[in-house]
Structure formats: C-alpha cells, structure tokens
Enzyme design. Sequence first.
Site, PDB file in Angstrom:
ATOM      1  N   LYS A 175      14.983  -4.566   1.936  1.00 54.07           N
ATOM      2  CA  LYS A 175      14.148  -5.164   2.989  1.00 54.07           C
ATOM      3  C   LYS A 175      12.753  -5.391   2.385  1.00 54.07           C
ATOM      4  CE  LYS A 175      11.350  -4.803   5.879  1.00 54.07           C
ATOM      5  NZ  LYS A 175      10.125  -5.645   5.771  1.00 54.07           N
ATOM      6  N   GLY A 228       4.643   1.279  -0.168  1.00 54.52           N
ATOM      7  CA  GLY A 228       3.833   0.628   0.863  1.00 54.52           C
ATOM      8  C   GLY A 228       2.676   1.522   1.261  1.00 54.52           C
ATOM      9  N   THR A 232       2.552   3.992   6.956  1.00 57.29           N
ATOM     10  CA  THR A 232       3.965   3.607   7.105  1.00 57.29           C
ATOM     11  C   THR A 232       4.857   4.647   6.423  1.00 57.29           C
ATOM     12  OG1 THR A 232       3.185   1.356   6.793  1.00 57.29           O
ATOM     13  CG2 THR A 232       5.548   1.650   6.913  1.00 57.29           C
ATOM     14  N   GLU A 250       6.230   5.765  -2.625  1.00 59.63           N
ATOM     15  CA  GLU A 250       5.100   5.401  -3.482  1.00 59.63           C
ATOM     16  C   GLU A 250       4.071   4.767  -2.571  1.00 59.63           C
ATOM     17  OE1 GLU A 250       2.399   3.961  -5.335  1.00 59.63           O
ATOM     18  OE2 GLU A 250       3.725   2.338  -5.965  1.00 59.63           O
ATOM     19  N   CYS A 284      -1.956  -0.729  -6.006  1.00 59.55           N
ATOM     20  CA  CYS A 284      -2.212   0.663  -5.601  1.00 59.55           C
ATOM     21  C   CYS A 284      -2.896   1.453  -6.714  1.00 59.55           C
ATOM     22  CB  CYS A 284      -0.913   1.323  -5.175  1.00 59.55           C
ATOM     23  SG  CYS A 284       0.387   1.137  -6.398  1.00 59.55           S
ATOM     24  N   GLU A 387      -8.632   3.901   1.386  1.00 56.55           N
ATOM     25  CA  GLU A 387      -8.077   2.770   0.619  1.00 56.55           C
ATOM     26  C   GLU A 387      -8.474   1.445   1.273  1.00 56.55           C
ATOM     27  OE1 GLU A 387      -3.889   1.661  -1.516  1.00 56.55           O
ATOM     28  OE2 GLU A 387      -3.808   2.066   0.622  1.00 56.55           O
TER      29      GLU A 387
END
Length: 483
Positions: A175, A228, A232, A250, A284, A387
């Site tokens: 997905k 992500g 989430t 991750e 990231c 972030e």
Amino acid sequence: MSDVIQLSNFIAGNWQPSLCEHWIENISPATGEHIANIPCSTDEDIDLAVEAAIDAADEWAQLSLKERADWLERIAGALEERADEIAQLESLDTGKPITLARNVDAARSVANFRFFAEQGREFESEIFEMSDATNRVLYKPVGVAGLITPWNLPLYLLSWKVAPALLMGNTIVAKPSEMTPMTASLLAEVMEEVDLPRGVFNLVHGNGLDAGAPLTSHPDVDLISFTGGTTTGREVAKSASSGFKKLSLELGGKNATIIREDVDLESMIPGIVRASFLNQGQVCLCGSRILIHESIYDSFIDAFLNAVSDMIVGDPSDEDTELGALISAAHRDKVMAYIDLAEEEGGDILCGGGAPVGIPDAFEHGFWISPTVIDGLSPDSRCATEEIFGPVVTLHPFADDSEAIEIANMTDYGLAGSIWTQDAEAGSQMAEKIESGMIWVNCWLHRDLRVPFGGVKNSGVGREGGRWSLSFFSEAINICVKR
Ligand code: TXE
C-alpha cells in the site's frame, strides 16, 4: 482531463479499480495540476489482495532461495530497462529534480533488487554443533507481508521492502502513499512483464485510514513493514500488536549535523548542504539542526549561506535544478507554519522563508519553499526539536563536544546524524554518545546496503538492511537432531 492517468489496483495478477469505485485525485506538486486518479480502496479490496497473497503463498515458499534470487534479478533487469521512465514518473509525482529521481530513486530501486538477489545467493543457514547433537537453523517465510510506504522516496523505499520480502518467500500486499502512486504501479507492471506468479505481489492503492489501516489489522497479514510519520507509526503499532504481527517501523527524525571546530569547511560545505536540503529536506535522515562550534560560528554561516544561495530551485525537469517542490499544499502549509513559529520563538530567518522569487508562471500553483536557514533559536525550541520535514534548518552554537552531544540528544527522535571534523577518531568516539540509529562522520547518506538501518527512541522499532532484512522477513526455526 484527457491526460489524467487512471491507475488501478493489481490483485492476483489482474488490474482492477477499487470495489467501491471511488477515486482519489493525484496532484502534481510542481504545478498543482490534477495528473492522475487512483483507486480509493477499502477493506474489501484489502481482503481480496490478502486472499490472493495467501493463495500464492505455498508455491512461492517452495522455491529455493536461489530460485527466488533469480526472480529478483529478473525484476531488477526489467526495472533497469525502464529507469528513465521511473525517473520521469517519480519527478512528476513528487516534484523532485529529475537528476535526483534518476541518480537516487531509479538507481537505488534497481540496486535494491540486485543487492538482495546477491544476498540470497550468498545466504547460508547456520549450524551449531553440540557434543551429541546438531542444530540446524532454517529460515522460513513469515507469510503475507503488508508493506506501507511514504511519499518522499516512493519506489526506493517500496523496493527496499519488496525485494527482501520476496527473497525470503513471503507474498506481498503493498500500500504505497496515496500522494505518490505512479512508480508502485510501474513496479506492478514489471511484475506482470516478468511473469511473476499471480498473487505473489499485490498492490492496493488508497489512503491511510481506508486502505492502510485494514491492512495493518487484517488477521491473515503476518508482518507489517511501515515507513512514515511517527504519529501514524504509533497507530500502526497498536493495530498490528493485537495479532502479534512481526513489525518494523521506520519513522521520523530530527537529526543533528555537528560541525567541530577543526572542520575543513571548504571541502565539507557541499556535503553539509546536501545533508540539509536533499529532496527539499524531505528525507527522514536529513540534518535539520546544524550544531556549530562557537569559534567558527560566523565563518560557517558565511560559507553555508553562500552555498545555499547558489542552489537552483525550480522546474524539476530541468537538468540543472537542485531543489524542487514540496509534496502537497498541506505539507507546504505545515512547513510554513513552522517558519512562522520560528519567528514567534525569536528566530532570525537568514535566507528563504517563503516561495522562491521569480518562479516561472507554469509553477505558480505548485507548492514551493526556498531553502530556509534560521538562526537564534534555543536548541530546545519547538522548531529545533520537532520534525519539520522540509527545506528548513536551524543553527545552534556549542562550546565543546559534550554540549554538542547534549543538544543532539535533546529530541524525542533518534534516527541519524552526522559529524564533520578533521579528527575522524574523535568524530567516531563522539558518534557513540549520540542517541541515534545511524551516524555518519565526514559524509551523509553514504549507504552500504549491508549495514543495519533504523532508529531509536521515537524514530522507530527494528532494523532493516542486509542480514537484518533477511532476518525480519523470515522466521528462524531451529531443528536439533541428537546423534
Ligand atoms: O505520512 P504518513 P505523511 C513524516 C513527516 C511528514 C509526516 C506525515 O514528518 O510530515 O510524516 O507524512 C499510510 N494505518 N514522514 O502524512 O501519514 C499512508 O497512506 C496504516 C516521515 O505522508 O505516516 C502512507 O502510505 N497506514 C517519513 C504511509 O502510511 C496509514 C516519510 C505514510 O503516511 C495510516 C514520510 C494508518 N492509520 C513522512 N495512516 C520517513 N520516515 O521517511 C496513513 N497511512
């Protein structure tokens, strides 16, 4: 409207819309134009894909590791033939510069399949001898792997999961991010082209809540690998834990770039700029907090701003462009809200801070922010610890190594970091004290695919890469035979 691409799900080797026949609009970040429609899939589509993956599981699991490595090699070859197309689609879908899409996204996607094919060929199960018995470790497939990926490095990150999952004998329901669906569809086309057995790789497009969540909670999905956002990731972990699924997360980062007083600025500045702004800062691993020894603070700022002001921001299809657009209007607004907050927190915007000046008309409805450098913020301010995931860095002075380490560890994240110094040994010692999964000394994003990749603290759970991926995507079974 006639140029709008219509994408489909790929389930059991068939291309199909979602059962509810609803669609999500996919928007070009550079122009704001509607470029594609993707299925807005729901739990019913996920059910079909999981069923297909279960049906294909036995046959795929029975192949030897070497046979599956050959499949990866075939996939790599077919992807390589379409490398230009991958770069074009990735640049269109993400707004990133074409050179980056070609040299990083397309190249790494092919390399991921080749690398894991090689790992499969070299893989040897362990034997542990006892005085009266032999232990043999078998690596069995986990089962159906649910792979959920983000928008910043779409095929790069998807292939990083698909290749080891297939190698170790799992079947897949992928997905991808609803914002960057194009190259995931291209990967499904490649699977069809090489005749991968039906149902081994299934692709379901859709958004997180309607398609991602039912995948993470599906009782017949045995493993979830997710890349992500941290918020989430927390939801994914909750949902996956009730079924004891194998889980790798991750997540985000707020990485420090530490400039020691002995740095050779002239040779290191290009690397530091790259660590700050690659992919518009939407990696990231990007170093979004630059910590600079106080004795070279002013000279660093001069050299850094000089290099940043030379960066070419604009048309992603232009070979000279170094920075493209941000992924969406919502994300652009989020990053701008942090820049506003920085001003409220007392920060001084040294450059950037808004849309680039003189952007061509064709891009006036796109989502743009110039590379932004902010000075004068406290290292524990929100902008310096949360972030932002955009082309924004904050600058902070430090007096000695121990203060740099203290500031580096001042966030809830722990993904990566880099240290720039002429004393590689001192840099390496300092790296040990930073609470992060990966630290580079005098380089950044210098990747050896064999090494462990992942974060500590709120940056994730588990490790992928090399043998860590092979171990995550398999179940180690010990067989002890007494003589
Ligand atoms: O990520 P999301 P978004 C960070 C970055 C960014 C923030 C949000 O800070 O601003 O995350 O980005 C799927 N169950 N990173 O919104 O929402 C979703 O459809 C299952 C860091 O894009 O985490 C997509 O496929 N799945 C990051 C994937 O999760 C769900 C890269 C990632 O989406 C879901 C990108 C749910 N409840 C953003 N909700 C990195 N570490 O590289 C969403 N998804």
